[in-house]
Design a protein around this motif. Structure first.
Motif, mmCIF file in Angstrom:
data_model
loop_
_atom_site.group_PDB
_atom_site.id
_atom_site.type_symbol
_atom_site.label_atom_id
_atom_site.label_comp_id
_atom_site.label_asym_id
_atom_site.label_seq_id
_atom_site.Cartn_x
_atom_site.Cartn_y
_atom_site.Cartn_z
ATOM 1 N N UNK A 246 24.360 31.449 0.292
ATOM 2 C CA UNK A 246 23.730 30.913 1.499
ATOM 3 C C UNK A 246 23.872 31.894 2.672
ATOM 4 N N UNK A 247 25.100 32.406 2.848
ATOM 5 C CA UNK A 247 25.341 33.355 3.935
ATOM 6 C C UNK A 247 24.546 34.648 3.726
ATOM 7 N N UNK A 248 24.475 35.084 2.467
ATOM 8 C CA UNK A 248 23.747 36.309 2.149
ATOM 9 C C UNK A 248 22.271 36.173 2.538
ATOM 10 N N UNK A 249 21.649 35.085 2.085
ATOM 11 C CA UNK A 249 20.222 34.907 2.357
ATOM 12 C C UNK A 249 19.965 34.623 3.845
ATOM 13 N N UNK A 250 20.897 33.923 4.497
ATOM 14 C CA UNK A 250 20.739 33.660 5.932
ATOM 15 C C UNK A 250 20.736 34.968 6.713
ATOM 16 N N UNK A 251 21.649 35.873 6.364
ATOM 17 C CA UNK A 251 21.703 37.173 7.041
ATOM 18 C C UNK A 251 20.450 37.987 6.733
ATOM 19 N N UNK A 252 20.016 37.937 5.473
ATOM 20 C CA UNK A 252 18.820 38.692 5.101
ATOM 21 C C UNK A 252 17.593 38.214 5.878
ATOM 22 N N UNK A 253 17.453 36.875 5.970
ATOM 23 C CA UNK A 253 16.312 36.313 6.710
ATOM 24 C C UNK A 253 16.370 36.749 8.166
ATOM 25 N N UNK A 254 17.579 36.702 8.753
ATOM 26 C CA UNK A 254 17.740 37.091 10.158
ATOM 27 C C UNK A 254 17.392 38.568 10.364
ATOM 28 N N UNK A 280 19.703 47.067 6.468
ATOM 29 C CA UNK A 280 19.612 46.185 5.292
ATOM 30 C C UNK A 280 20.669 46.548 4.252
ATOM 31 N N UNK A 281 20.823 47.853 4.018
ATOM 32 C CA UNK A 281 21.817 48.309 3.032
ATOM 33 C C UNK A 281 23.220 47.908 3.454
ATOM 34 N N UNK A 282 23.540 48.102 4.734
ATOM 35 C CA UNK A 282 24.864 47.734 5.224
ATOM 36 C C UNK A 282 25.078 46.217 5.176
#
Length: 586
Positions: A246-254, A280-282
């Protein structure tokens, strides 16, 4: 706990220290690569020449190669260190167990010690492997990637300041919930191993009573208990994965949304494509590090209870210790019990032995009889100092047994138990437990005295015959005679036979006792037996009852004066007396 476990690292300190260094270098390489790629993207966007691209490509290739080398090297040193720690832990635990007195062993069940030497050590090994590699890699990766994310993305990296504390808080809740569960699980592991041990050891009894189904049900119940607790703990730990995702995808969306918005609205002035790709890589690096960090916490949580159980064994001090200036020579085989009382535990309400006052001369043959639970075996265990007297003094050779070096004392006291153990190996190897320097002639002589030579000579390989684990391929009587021969090879000053001729016929029993009288007259011999015939020719016979000495005397004296002894004698000889009466009547 950590200090105790760290003592077992020893020769693997270099590997343990090298792993974090190599991991740090690997992380540095991995974190710099996206920055260089971002620079290359910007150069290409600006229309650079081919030579610039080649130069950047060469730098990236070298950095990727170095990252690979450092990572592989770290993996190798990590494996060496963790496996080495596990090896040393098992060795240290086994050495500690070998030094335990019976009182210490009574605190740990056999199945529990097996679990600690296997499952618990494996858990600690896995945790140590993660600590010196992943637990170093993850924080470093977080710090480096976080710094680089701020450098490349500016204010957009603030999102990580919200995500990281949230994840940490959730992890703490999960760990606090599952820790007590793992504590219960390892205790149930002990019960599971105990069920297996009892079943395998008593397989002949299980099959003779056709109790296979019962044993299957008992094992199934123990296994189900372990499964239930593990499943409950794993269900809670399973929340870790979805939370991370959830945190991974939330950060990616942001990052994707606001990154794209920033590039479009500022036309690449505040954030260009190269910086965006690096950001994005970081982001992936940071979140991946958090996920790995959570795995480390889970493993450490599981292994903490295992580590505590291991430390319990390592820090357990033997209740029997050598004095500061021990005596190494036992003068003779005299034994004195001066008003000795004994109980197995300080918490025990009842004494196993009470006010034992007994004096045995060197070279004397003493018989001991008594009903089950009369503490016959307990009495003789104090002589070789397997336990210490709770009250009073036990003397051997005129000196308190506590003044002797324990090894020196036990080398002069040979004990043959009713259920003595033979180890995997040849007959010769088993006999040399009594004297590792024994010659073939000495072994043959001891076996003749113990009446063991008659069946050994019938084996095709004779003294080189292989004995299966626990002596499974020899009979009970053969096992007892081999154990008596092994004890005789010690050439002890005191020889104790604890109902150790119960599985041999009366004729062989008589021959063994005759051989001992003739060939080791100076050795003090104590014979515990259920059969009166095994002790009736002893110099004196002790009658035990409820942990006390009921009477002492010769066979003739006790037959006339002691009710317990006479009842046992006549009950054992009733058939013979009846036959004799019938012959007289005829």
């Amino acid at each position: 706990m950590i200090k105790t476990l760290a003592k077992s690292i020893r020769e693997y300190k270099k590997s343990s220290a090298a792993t974090p260094i190599l991991v740090s270098l690997e992380v540095v390489m991995e974190c710099i690569i996206p920055f260089v790629i971002a620079e290359l993207v910007n150069k290409i966007k600006a229309g650079c020449e081919l030579v610039v691209i080649v130069r950047y490509g060469a730098v990236l290739t070298v950095m990727a190669g170095l990252s690979l080398v450092f990572g592989a090297w770290a993996g190798s040193t990590c494996a060496t260190a963790s496996c080495g720690l596990a090896k040393n832990l098992r060795k240290d635990m086994f050495s500690s167990i070998q030094g335990f007195a019976f009182e210490n062993i009574d605190k740990f069940s056999t199945s529990s010690l097996v679990t600690r030497l296997t499952t618990d050590v494996t858990n600690v090994q896995m945790a140590y492997m993660m600590i010196i590699r992943l637990a170093i890699r993850c924080p470093l990766m977080l710090v480096f990637a976080f710094v680089m994310a701020f450098v490349m993305g500016g204010n957009m990296a603030v999102i990580f300041l919200f995500v990281a504390p949230l994840l940490a808080f959730c992890l703490i809740l999960i760990i606090r919930k599952v820790t007590p569960m793992f504590k219960r699980v390892f205790k149930k592991y002990d019960n599971l191993n105990n069920s297996v041990q009892e079943n395998v050891k008593g397989m002949r009894v299980v099959k003779s009573y056709v109790r296979e189904d019962f044993e299957k049900q008992k094992f199934g119940k123990a296994s189900a208990d372990v499964c239930f607790d593990f499943t409950k703990a794993e269900r809670i730990l399973a929340f870790n994965g979805p939370l991370m995702q959830f945190c991974l995808y939330a950060v990616m969306v942001f990052v994707l949304s606001f990154g794209s918005y920033t590039i479009i609205t500022t036309r690449g002035l505040d954030l260009d494509v190269g910086q965006f790709s690096a950001l994005l890589t970081y982001s992936f690096m940071i979140l991946n590090s958090l996920m790995m960090f959570s795995m480390v916490f889970v493993m450490i949580t599981m292994s903490t209870e295992s580590a505590k159980r291991i430390v319990e064994v390592l820090t357990e001090k033997s209740s029997l210790t050598d004095p500061e200036n021990p005596v190494y020579e036992v003068k003779n085989g005299s034994i004195d019990f001066d008003h000795v009382s004994f109980k197995y535990s300080a918490k025990a309400k009842k004494f196993a032995l009470a006010d034992i006052d007994l004096h045995i001369h060197s070279g004397e043959t003493i018989g001991i009889i008594g009903g089950t639970g009369s503490s016959k075996s307990t009495l003789i265990q104090l002589i070789s100092r397997l336990y210490d007297a709770t009250e009073g003094v036990v003397k051997v050779g005129g000196l308190d047994v506590r003044t002797y070096d324990i090894e020196a004392l036990r080398n002069q006291v040979a004990v043959v138990l009713q259920k003595n153990i033979l180890f995997s190996g040849t007959i010769k190897e088993n006999l040399r437990w009594g004297n590792k320097e024994a010659t073939d002639e000495e072994m043959q002589h001891a076996c003749r005295l113990a009446c063991a030579d008659e069946f050994i000579e019938r084996f095709p390989d004779k003294y080189d015959t292989y004995i299966e684990q626990g002596g499974a391929n020899v009979s009970g009587g053969q096992k007892q005679r081999l154990c008596i021969a092994r004890a005789l090879l010690k050439k002890p000053k005191i020889l104790i036979l604890d109902d150790s001729t119960s599985a041999v016929d009366t004729k062989t029993d008589a021959l063994i006792r005759k051989a001992m009288r003739e060939y080791i007259p100076e050795t003090t011999k104590i014979i515990i037996a259920q059969r009166i015939s095994s002790v009736q020719d002893a110099d004196r016979i002790i009658v035990m009852e409820n942990g006390r000495i009921n009477a002492i005397g010769t066979h003739e004296q006790l037959l006339k004066t002691n009710k317990i002894y006479s009842e046992v004698y006549y009950s054992q000889n009733k058939a013979g007396d009846d036959d004799e009466s019938e012959n007289t009547a005829r």
